[in-house]
Design a protein around this motif. Structure first.
Motif, PDB file in Angstrom:
ATOM      1  N   GLY A  47       3.642  -8.198   8.799  1.00 56.81           N
ATOM      2  CA  GLY A  47       3.032  -8.124   7.484  1.00 56.81           C
ATOM      3  C   GLY A  47       4.102  -7.969   6.436  1.00 56.81           C
ATOM      4  N   ILE A  48       3.667  -7.874   5.226  1.00 59.55           N
ATOM      5  CA  ILE A  48       4.569  -7.733   4.088  1.00 59.55           C
ATOM      6  C   ILE A  48       4.407  -6.322   3.543  1.00 59.55           C
ATOM      7  N   TYR A  49       5.507  -5.621   3.370  1.00 58.37           N
ATOM      8  CA  TYR A  49       5.480  -4.260   2.861  1.00 58.37           C
ATOM      9  C   TYR A  49       6.187  -4.189   1.516  1.00 58.37           C
ATOM     10  N   LEU A  50       5.594  -3.462   0.586  1.00 61.37           N
ATOM     11  CA  LEU A  50       6.213  -3.164  -0.690  1.00 61.37           C
ATOM     12  C   LEU A  50       6.608  -1.688  -0.651  1.00 61.37           C
ATOM     13  N   THR A  63       3.106   0.054   0.568  1.00 60.46           N
ATOM     14  CA  THR A  63       1.803  -0.591   0.744  1.00 60.46           C
ATOM     15  C   THR A  63       1.991  -1.861   1.546  1.00 60.46           C
ATOM     16  N   TRP A  64       0.955  -2.255   2.294  1.00 63.45           N
ATOM     17  CA  TRP A  64       0.964  -3.463   3.106  1.00 63.45           C
ATOM     18  C   TRP A  64       0.255  -4.572   2.339  1.00 63.45           C
ATOM     19  N   HIS A  65       0.782  -5.786   2.442  1.00 66.89           N
ATOM     20  CA  HIS A  65       0.196  -6.938   1.762  1.00 66.89           C
ATOM     21  C   HIS A  65       0.198  -8.143   2.693  1.00 66.89           C
ATOM     22  N   GLU A  66      -0.715  -9.076   2.453  1.00 68.96           N
ATOM     23  CA  GLU A  66      -0.832 -10.257   3.302  1.00 68.96           C
ATOM     24  C   GLU A  66       0.268 -11.275   3.067  1.00 68.96           C
ATOM     25  N   THR A  67       0.769 -11.378   1.839  1.00 64.36           N
ATOM     26  CA  THR A  67       1.811 -12.359   1.520  1.00 64.36           C
ATOM     27  C   THR A  67       2.842 -11.746   0.579  1.00 64.36           C
ATOM     28  N   ILE A  68       4.001 -12.376   0.508  1.00 58.90           N
ATOM     29  CA  ILE A  68       5.031 -11.951  -0.432  1.00 58.90           C
ATOM     30  C   ILE A  68       4.518 -12.083  -1.858  1.00 58.90           C
ATOM     31  N   GLU A  69       3.781 -13.152  -2.121  1.00 60.58           N
ATOM     32  CA  GLU A  69       3.249 -13.372  -3.469  1.00 60.58           C
ATOM     33  C   GLU A  69       2.318 -12.234  -3.901  1.00 60.58           C
ATOM     34  N   VAL A  70       1.481 -11.755  -2.981  1.00 61.07           N
ATOM     35  CA  VAL A  70       0.566 -10.653  -3.295  1.00 61.07           C
ATOM     36  C   VAL A  70       1.357  -9.366  -3.534  1.00 61.07           C
ATOM     37  N   ALA A  71       2.407  -9.126  -2.739  1.00 59.42           N
ATOM     38  CA  ALA A  71       3.250  -7.947  -2.941  1.00 59.42           C
ATOM     39  C   ALA A  71       3.948  -8.013  -4.294  1.00 59.42           C
ATOM     40  N   LYS A  72       4.414  -9.195  -4.679  1.00 63.56           N
ATOM     41  CA  LYS A  72       5.047  -9.357  -5.991  1.00 63.56           C
ATOM     42  C   LYS A  72       4.051  -9.095  -7.117  1.00 63.56           C
ATOM     43  N   LYS A  73       2.813  -9.557  -6.936  1.00 68.82           N
ATOM     44  CA  LYS A  73       1.773  -9.305  -7.946  1.00 68.82           C
ATOM     45  C   LYS A  73       1.510  -7.805  -8.077  1.00 68.82           C
ATOM     46  N   GLN A  74       1.520  -7.077  -6.961  1.00 67.82           N
ATOM     47  CA  GLN A  74       1.322  -5.627  -7.016  1.00 67.82           C
ATOM     48  C   GLN A  74       2.475  -4.961  -7.761  1.00 67.82           C
ATOM     49  N   ALA A  75       3.705  -5.391  -7.492  1.00 66.43           N
ATOM     50  CA  ALA A  75       4.867  -4.842  -8.195  1.00 66.43           C
ATOM     51  C   ALA A  75       4.797  -5.154  -9.688  1.00 66.43           C
ATOM     52  N   GLU A  76       4.308  -6.326 -10.013  1.00 66.94           N
ATOM     53  CA  GLU A  76       4.133  -6.676 -11.429  1.00 66.94           C
ATOM     54  C   GLU A  76       3.064  -5.789 -12.068  1.00 66.94           C
ATOM     55  N   PHE A  77       1.965  -5.559 -11.359  1.00 72.31           N
ATOM     56  CA  PHE A  77       0.880  -4.723 -11.857  1.00 72.31           C
ATOM     57  C   PHE A  77       1.352  -3.284 -12.098  1.00 72.31           C
ATOM     58  N   GLU A  78       2.119  -2.735 -11.137  1.00 68.91           N
ATOM     59  CA  GLU A  78       2.546  -1.341 -11.235  1.00 68.91           C
ATOM     60  C   GLU A  78       3.738  -1.135 -12.165  1.00 68.91           C
TER      61      GLU A  78
END
Length: 112
Positions: A47-50, A63-78
């Motif tokens: 999996g992908i971890y942030l 946090t665990w994420h399904e894709t790198i893109e989703v992890a990047k979106k979470q980092a952008e959000f936070e």
């Protein structure tokens, strides 16, 4: 294993990260983690971890994420981290001039 790094320059206040501490009487006290000063995305084939790191390089949440893109979106959000802010494991060299290197003990060093 793929890794990406970025420096946190602002916490936009949309999330908080806490750890629960069980007391002797069985109650749980939630404590806030330290403020993140950098983040790392790791793809370890499960999996992908942030990961979030404080100024001393200690992990202060993940946090665990399904894709790198989703992890990047979470980092952008936070933290308001954009695509150009990410760097690879050789150090961060985003277009905003942020850079750092990973030390042997896993901590981030030389942030500018």
């Amino acid at each position: 294993m793929k890794k990406l790094y970025a420096k946190v320059t602002v916490d936009v206040g949309r999330t908080s990260h806490e750890v629960g501490e069980i007391q002797d009487d069985g109650s749980i006290i939630a404590k806030n983690y330290s403020v993140a000063s950098s983040v790392e995305i790791v793809d370890d084939n499960t999996g992908i971890y942030l990961f979030r790191y404080d100024i001393d390089g200690n992990c202060v949440g993940d946090t665990w994420h399904e894709t790198i893109e989703v992890a990047k979106k979470q980092a952008e959000f936070e933290y308001g981290i954009h695509e150009e802010d990410w760097g690879d494991s050789r150090g961060i060299r985003g277009t905003r001039g942020i850079r750092g290197t990973r030390t042997d003990n896993g901590k981030m060093d030389n942030w500018r």
